[in-house]
Design an enzyme around this catalytic site. Structure first.
Site, mmCIF file in Angstrom:
data_model
loop_
_atom_site.group_PDB
_atom_site.id
_atom_site.type_symbol
_atom_site.label_atom_id
_atom_site.label_comp_id
_atom_site.label_asym_id
_atom_site.label_seq_id
_atom_site.Cartn_x
_atom_site.Cartn_y
_atom_site.Cartn_z
ATOM 1 N N ARG A 34 -0.774 24.878 -3.305
ATOM 2 C CA ARG A 34 -0.570 25.837 -4.404
ATOM 3 C C ARG A 34 -1.179 27.189 -4.312
ATOM 4 N NH1 ARG A 34 2.859 24.136 -8.073
ATOM 5 N NH2 ARG A 34 3.580 22.052 -7.722
ATOM 6 N N ASP A 35 -0.540 28.193 -4.774
ATOM 7 C CA ASP A 35 -1.299 29.677 -4.790
ATOM 8 C C ASP A 35 -2.427 29.639 -5.824
ATOM 9 O OD1 ASP A 35 -0.216 32.748 -3.712
ATOM 10 O OD2 ASP A 35 -1.689 32.418 -5.260
ATOM 11 N N ILE A 36 -3.401 30.097 -5.428
ATOM 12 C CA ILE A 36 -4.746 30.054 -6.332
ATOM 13 C C ILE A 36 -4.461 30.920 -7.489
ATOM 14 C CG2 ILE A 36 -5.992 32.150 -5.513
ATOM 15 C CD1 ILE A 36 -8.313 30.189 -5.535
ATOM 16 N N ASN A 97 5.358 38.700 2.906
ATOM 17 C CA ASN A 97 4.638 39.992 3.036
ATOM 18 C C ASN A 97 4.371 40.183 4.544
ATOM 19 O OD1 ASN A 97 5.426 40.546 0.303
ATOM 20 N ND2 ASN A 97 3.443 39.608 -0.224
ATOM 21 N N VAL A 106 -3.141 38.467 3.121
ATOM 22 C CA VAL A 106 -3.837 37.424 4.103
ATOM 23 C C VAL A 106 -3.114 37.406 5.464
ATOM 24 C CG1 VAL A 106 -4.331 35.081 4.262
ATOM 25 C CG2 VAL A 106 -4.466 35.818 1.893
ATOM 26 N N HIS A 110 2.431 33.500 5.975
ATOM 27 C CA HIS A 110 2.958 32.502 4.921
ATOM 28 C C HIS A 110 3.979 32.820 4.026
ATOM 29 C CE1 HIS A 110 0.186 35.536 3.494
ATOM 30 N NE2 HIS A 110 0.721 35.806 2.268
ATOM 31 N N MET A 111 4.786 31.871 3.709
ATOM 32 C CA MET A 111 5.890 31.981 2.850
ATOM 33 C C MET A 111 5.544 31.600 1.365
ATOM 34 S SD MET A 111 9.017 32.981 3.148
ATOM 35 C CE MET A 111 9.648 32.652 4.835
ATOM 36 N N HIS A 112 5.769 32.697 0.639
ATOM 37 C CA HIS A 112 5.682 32.104 -0.886
ATOM 38 C C HIS A 112 6.952 31.517 -1.356
ATOM 39 C CE1 HIS A 112 2.343 35.208 -1.769
ATOM 40 N NE2 HIS A 112 2.949 35.699 -0.776
HETATM 41 P P1 AMP Z 1 -0.067 37.994 0.434
HETATM 42 O O1 AMP Z 1 -0.100 39.290 -0.479
HETATM 43 O O2 AMP Z 1 1.485 37.611 0.760
HETATM 44 O O3 AMP Z 1 -0.827 38.088 1.753
HETATM 45 O O4 AMP Z 1 -0.496 36.929 -0.612
HETATM 46 C C1 AMP Z 1 -1.864 36.030 -0.513
HETATM 47 C C2 AMP Z 1 -1.823 35.161 -1.473
HETATM 48 O O5 AMP Z 1 -2.644 34.013 -1.233
HETATM 49 C C3 AMP Z 1 -1.706 35.469 -2.889
HETATM 50 O O6 AMP Z 1 -0.664 35.267 -3.779
HETATM 51 C C4 AMP Z 1 -3.009 34.764 -3.051
HETATM 52 O O7 AMP Z 1 -3.004 34.419 -4.504
HETATM 53 C C5 AMP Z 1 -3.037 33.605 -2.396
HETATM 54 N N1 AMP Z 1 -4.495 33.077 -2.008
HETATM 55 C C6 AMP Z 1 -5.725 33.742 -1.812
HETATM 56 N N2 AMP Z 1 -6.610 32.853 -1.559
HETATM 57 C C7 AMP Z 1 -6.121 31.698 -1.850
HETATM 58 C C8 AMP Z 1 -6.645 30.559 -1.868
HETATM 59 N N3 AMP Z 1 -7.939 30.259 -1.536
HETATM 60 N N4 AMP Z 1 -5.850 29.364 -2.110
HETATM 61 C C9 AMP Z 1 -4.668 29.549 -2.380
HETATM 62 N N5 AMP Z 1 -4.195 30.850 -2.448
HETATM 63 C C10 AMP Z 1 -4.796 31.752 -2.088
#
Ligand code: AMP
Length: 125
Positions: A34-36, A97, A106, A110-112
């Protein structure tokens, strides 16, 4: 130019078990959690376990097995969280992204998976 992967990114630390995560699914080559900071009622991130920076890195250098595993896991999760139309859900959005213009925070591919409400316009600004 070769892809450069920073093994100190936060998802690499999650994969090494150095920081906790809320795991949704774990497969041979992929992890979903899950996204934080959820942007929708359902907001799950799916990542490959391999060291890939973004979608194009993954698509070009990952093995067929990793790519199939990743895509099947994304699809499986849309059903498990009930957003896939096949299980009576109202649909979802996938976002990945990449780079500066993609506003990638990050630097581990990753895929949202976003769902659980009507998501509005695809691009806000
Ligand atoms: P992006 O902008 O596509 O790189 O998205 C990075 C995503 O990672 C964001 O939606 C953050 O909320 C999520 N995120 C950052 N740190 C964590 C974490 N420790 N656990 C879960 N999600 C995270």
């Amino acid at each position: 130019m070769a892809y450069e992967y920073d093994s100190e990114n936060i998802f690499a630390k999650i994969l090494r078990g150095e920081i906790p995560n809320s795991t949704v699914a774990d497969s041979e080559y992929s992890l979903a959690f899950r996204d934080i900071a959820p942007a929708a009622p359902e907001h799950i991130l799916v990542i490959p376990k391999g060291a890939y920076v973004n979608f194009d890195h993954f698509g070009i250098e990952a093995s067929d097995a990793e790519i199939v595993d990743f895509n099947r896991l994304v699809a499986k999760i849309t059903r498990e969280i009930g957003v896939a139309q096949d299980v009576g859900g109202q649909g979802y959005r996938l976002i990945t992204n990449a780079g500066v213009h993609g506003v990638q925070d990050v630097l581990h591919f990753h895929m949202h998976i976003l769902g659980g409400r009507r998501l509005g316009r695809m691009i806000a600004t």
